[in-house]
Design a protein around this motif. Structure first.
Motif, PDB file in Angstrom:
ATOM      1  N   GLU A  69       0.786  -1.258   0.090  1.00  5.75           N
ATOM      2  CA  GLU A  69       0.116   0.139  -0.113  1.00  5.75           C
ATOM      3  C   GLU A  69       1.007   1.259  -0.055  1.00  5.75           C
ATOM      4  OE1 GLU A  69      -2.687   1.746   3.610  1.00  5.75           O
ATOM      5  OE2 GLU A  69      -3.514  -0.001   2.635  1.00  5.75           O
ATOM      6  N   LEU A  70       1.947   1.232   0.887  1.00  4.83           N
ATOM      7  CA  LEU A  70       2.922   2.265   0.825  1.00  4.83           C
ATOM      8  C   LEU A  70       3.447   2.608  -0.494  1.00  4.83           C
ATOM      9  CD1 LEU A  70       4.371   1.965   4.336  1.00  4.83           C
ATOM     10  CD2 LEU A  70       2.810   3.600   3.522  1.00  4.83           C
ATOM     11  N   GLU A  71       3.834   1.376  -1.155  1.00  8.58           N
ATOM     12  CA  GLU A  71       4.572   1.647  -2.481  1.00  8.58           C
ATOM     13  C   GLU A  71       3.836   2.293  -3.374  1.00  8.58           C
ATOM     14  OE1 GLU A  71       6.335  -1.986  -3.875  1.00  8.58           O
ATOM     15  OE2 GLU A  71       7.296  -2.276  -1.985  1.00  8.58           O
ATOM     16  N   LEU A  72       2.369   1.772  -3.453  1.00  7.23           N
ATOM     17  CA  LEU A  72       1.385   2.214  -4.412  1.00  7.23           C
ATOM     18  C   LEU A  72       1.081   3.757  -4.137  1.00  7.23           C
ATOM     19  CD1 LEU A  72      -0.988  -0.896  -4.317  1.00  7.23           C
ATOM     20  CD2 LEU A  72       0.546   0.118  -6.406  1.00  7.23           C
ATOM     21  N   GLU A  73       1.088   4.106  -2.652  1.00  9.25           N
ATOM     22  CA  GLU A  73       0.755   5.509  -2.545  1.00  9.25           C
ATOM     23  C   GLU A  73       2.148   6.345  -3.100  1.00  9.25           C
ATOM     24  OE1 GLU A  73       0.231   5.580   1.611  1.00  9.25           O
ATOM     25  OE2 GLU A  73      -1.923   5.021   1.515  1.00  9.25           O
ATOM     26  N   ASP A  74       3.123   5.829  -3.018  1.00  6.81           N
ATOM     27  CA  ASP A  74       4.259   6.693  -3.447  1.00  6.81           C
ATOM     28  C   ASP A  74       4.123   6.770  -4.845  1.00  6.81           C
ATOM     29  OD1 ASP A  74       7.089   7.865  -3.049  1.00  6.81           O
ATOM     30  OD2 ASP A  74       7.820   6.010  -3.981  1.00  6.81           O
ATOM     31  N   HIS A  75       4.165   5.602  -5.437  1.00  6.44           N
ATOM     32  CA  HIS A  75       3.988   5.597  -7.124  1.00  6.44           C
ATOM     33  C   HIS A  75       2.725   6.596  -7.357  1.00  6.44           C
ATOM     34  CE1 HIS A  75       4.391   4.178 -10.909  1.00  6.44           C
ATOM     35  NE2 HIS A  75       3.064   3.577 -11.032  1.00  6.44           N
ATOM     36  N   GLN A  76       1.584   6.490  -6.809  1.00  6.60           N
ATOM     37  CA  GLN A  76       0.703   7.389  -7.015  1.00  6.60           C
ATOM     38  C   GLN A  76       1.190   9.079  -7.132  1.00  6.60           C
ATOM     39  OE1 GLN A  76      -2.703   7.132  -4.723  1.00  6.60           O
ATOM     40  NE2 GLN A  76      -4.024   8.749  -5.778  1.00  6.60           N
ATOM     41  N   SER A  77       1.718   9.169  -6.174  1.00 13.29           N
ATOM     42  CA  SER A  77       2.182  10.602  -5.700  1.00 13.29           C
ATOM     43  C   SER A  77       3.199  10.993  -6.717  1.00 13.29           C
ATOM     44  CB  SER A  77       2.855  10.582  -4.204  1.00 13.29           C
ATOM     45  OG  SER A  77       3.689  12.011  -4.207  1.00 13.29           O
ATOM     46  N   ARG A  78       4.289  10.066  -7.193  1.00 13.05           N
ATOM     47  CA  ARG A  78       5.076  10.431  -8.268  1.00 13.05           C
ATOM     48  C   ARG A  78       4.266  10.819  -9.652  1.00 13.05           C
ATOM     49  NH1 ARG A  78       8.135   5.976  -8.887  1.00 13.05           N
ATOM     50  NH2 ARG A  78       7.345   4.959  -6.784  1.00 13.05           N
ATOM     51  N   LEU A  79       3.315   9.817  -9.870  1.00 15.16           N
ATOM     52  CA  LEU A  79       2.445  10.153 -11.127  1.00 15.16           C
ATOM     53  C   LEU A  79       1.942  11.312 -11.027  1.00 15.16           C
ATOM     54  CD1 LEU A  79       1.009   6.567 -11.572  1.00 15.16           C
ATOM     55  CD2 LEU A  79       2.798   7.534 -13.058  1.00 15.16           C
ATOM     56  N   GLU A  80       1.139  11.848  -9.853  1.00 11.70           N
ATOM     57  CA  GLU A  80       0.334  13.053  -9.902  1.00 11.70           C
ATOM     58  C   GLU A  80       1.312  14.135 -10.221  1.00 11.70           C
ATOM     59  OE1 GLU A  80      -1.427  12.792  -5.944  1.00 11.70           O
ATOM     60  OE2 GLU A  80      -3.113  11.544  -6.849  1.00 11.70           O
ATOM     61  N   GLN A  81       2.889  13.980  -9.596  1.00  9.26           N
ATOM     62  CA  GLN A  81       3.687  15.290  -9.687  1.00  9.26           C
ATOM     63  C   GLN A  81       4.020  15.251 -11.243  1.00  9.26           C
ATOM     64  OE1 GLN A  81       4.758  17.410  -7.477  1.00  9.26           O
ATOM     65  NE2 GLN A  81       6.062  18.491  -9.074  1.00  9.26           N
ATOM     66  N   LYS A  82       4.153  14.069 -11.938  1.00  8.41           N
ATOM     67  CA  LYS A  82       4.526  14.184 -13.186  1.00  8.41           C
ATOM     68  C   LYS A  82       3.462  14.919 -14.019  1.00  8.41           C
ATOM     69  CE  LYS A  82       7.479  10.307 -13.710  1.00  8.41           C
ATOM     70  NZ  LYS A  82       7.764   8.892 -14.247  1.00  8.41           N
ATOM     71  N   LEU A  83       2.036  14.233 -13.717  1.00 13.02           N
ATOM     72  CA  LEU A  83       1.014  15.067 -14.374  1.00 13.02           C
ATOM     73  C   LEU A  83       0.807  16.341 -14.236  1.00 13.02           C
ATOM     74  CD1 LEU A  83      -1.770  14.454 -15.670  1.00 13.02           C
ATOM     75  CD2 LEU A  83      -2.938  14.093 -13.714  1.00 13.02           C
ATOM     76  N   ARG A  84       1.044  17.028 -12.941  1.00 12.76           N
ATOM     77  CA  ARG A  84       1.036  18.239 -12.785  1.00 12.76           C
ATOM     78  C   ARG A  84       2.186  19.047 -13.380  1.00 12.76           C
ATOM     79  NH1 ARG A  84      -0.023  16.688  -7.375  1.00 12.76           N
ATOM     80  NH2 ARG A  84       2.184  16.580  -6.718  1.00 12.76           N
ATOM     81  N   GLU A  85       3.374  18.522 -13.689  1.00 16.35           N
ATOM     82  CA  GLU A  85       4.420  19.236 -14.436  1.00 16.35           C
ATOM     83  C   GLU A  85       3.981  19.153 -15.834  1.00 16.35           C
ATOM     84  OE1 GLU A  85       7.836  16.546 -13.528  1.00 16.35           O
ATOM     85  OE2 GLU A  85       7.786  17.415 -11.627  1.00 16.35           O
TER      86      GLU A  85
END
Length: 107
Positions: A69-85
């Motif tokens: 779950e922690l890995e998935l949350e981290d992955h989601q956070s990185r994807l959201e950051q990429k999307l914002r960029e």
């Protein structure tokens, strides 16, 4: 990191139980000196050991789920950051106004 540390501690406890279980099993089979223990007492210890081992296995499963779950949350956070960029870059390129030779602006 905390989950990893708990998994390592859990593994140590499982190894200790395994060692104790092997010795107890040898005593039950009569391969080792059981001293003053009677068979009923050894069987009781055996079942307690099995219950503890099952409890540790359930706990390990929970910890692995938490880690995933922690890995998935981290992955989601990185994807959201990429999307914002990406959205910021696209927004900047759409916001730039180019001039045509006739003086009209083209988006």
């Amino acid at each position: 990191q905390a989950v990893q540390r708990q998994l390592e501690e859990l593994e140590e406890r499982q190894r200790a139980l395994e060692i104790f279980g092997v010795e107890l099993e040898r005593e039950l089979r009569g391969e080792a000196d059981s001293g003053t223990k009677d068979e009923n007492q050894m069987l009781h210890e055996w079942f307690e050991l099995v219950m503890e081992k099952n409890k540790l296995m359930r706990y390990e499963s929970e910890l692995l789920i938490i880690a995933q779950e922690l890995e998935l949350e981290d992955h989601q956070s990185r994807l959201e950051q990429k999307l914002r960029e990406k959205m910021a870059i696209d927004g900047e390129s759409k916001g730039t106004v180019c001039s045509s030779p006739q003086g009209q602006t083209v988006p």
